[in-house]
Design an enzyme around this catalytic site. Structure first.
Site, mmCIF file in Angstrom:
data_model
loop_
_atom_site.group_PDB
_atom_site.id
_atom_site.type_symbol
_atom_site.label_atom_id
_atom_site.label_comp_id
_atom_site.label_asym_id
_atom_site.label_seq_id
_atom_site.Cartn_x
_atom_site.Cartn_y
_atom_site.Cartn_z
ATOM 1 N N PRO A 34 -10.250 7.584 -12.083
ATOM 2 C CA PRO A 34 -9.507 8.680 -11.447
ATOM 3 C C PRO A 34 -8.713 9.576 -12.403
ATOM 4 C CG PRO A 34 -8.333 6.642 -11.151
ATOM 5 C CD PRO A 34 -9.625 6.296 -11.841
ATOM 6 N N CYS A 35 -9.419 10.352 -13.201
ATOM 7 C CA CYS A 35 -8.762 11.283 -14.119
ATOM 8 C C CYS A 35 -7.978 12.349 -13.356
ATOM 9 C CB CYS A 35 -9.771 11.903 -15.080
ATOM 10 S SG CYS A 35 -11.189 12.673 -14.289
#
Length: 167
Positions: free
Chosen positions: A128-129
């Site tokens: 989850p950047c």
């Protein structure tokens, strides 16, 4: 090693998923035209990890999944791998700053390098950047566009019962 491609038409754009028989290599937003030009495979043609990925991504967008359970093998340097493993620890519906990630990997001075590694993440959503923000809480760069980052963060905050942020 044989690679497979499949496409998932999300609410915020087409996702291209690339996998081997054993694991997911990448998930990236792609141009609609590029995906449409590629032949379509049936689930029977895909390895089980790809079918599981398509199912889990669909559950995420429908608000039924907050954590993923897939084998991932993104290509990257040792430093990038370290950053990406740390990104996975940021809980659904929450954010962390680049500085916090740098501290968590034991290198507070590597804030810019963490930002660069975050920007090179080849497995969006699952790694989850989009949950990484500036130290002031502001949205900063996202390969898929800041509007997608805002959408993903608001999607997660709404589903986790948190107040929506006004970006």
């Amino acid at each position: 090693m044989k690679q497979y491609k499949a496409y998932y038409p999300s609410e915020i754009g087409l996702l291209e998923i690339v996998a081997t028989e054993e694991s997911i290599i990448s998930i990236l937003f792609v141009d609609e035209k590029a995906g449409a030009a590629t032949e379509s495979l049936t689930q029977a043609d895909l390895p089980s990890v790809m079918v599981a990925c398509l199912t889990q991504v669909d559950e995420y967008f429908r608000g039924e999944r907050q954590e993923f359970s897939l084998s991932l093998t993104p290509a990257g340097t040792d430093f990038q791998q370290t950053v990406w493993r740390q990104l996975i620890t940021v809980p659904f519906g929450q954010t962390a700053s680049y500085l916090e990630i740098a501290r968590q990997i034991g290198n507070e001075k590597a804030v810019r390098a963490v930002g660069a590694a975050n920007g090179q993440n080849p497995i969006v959503i699952i790694v989850p950047c989009h949950r990484i923000v500036g130290s002031n809480g502001q949205l900063t760069g996202y390969g898929g566009g800041l509007w997608r980052k805002a959408w993903l963060l608001n999607h997660e905050k709404r589903l986790s019962g948190q107040q929506l942020a006004l970006f």
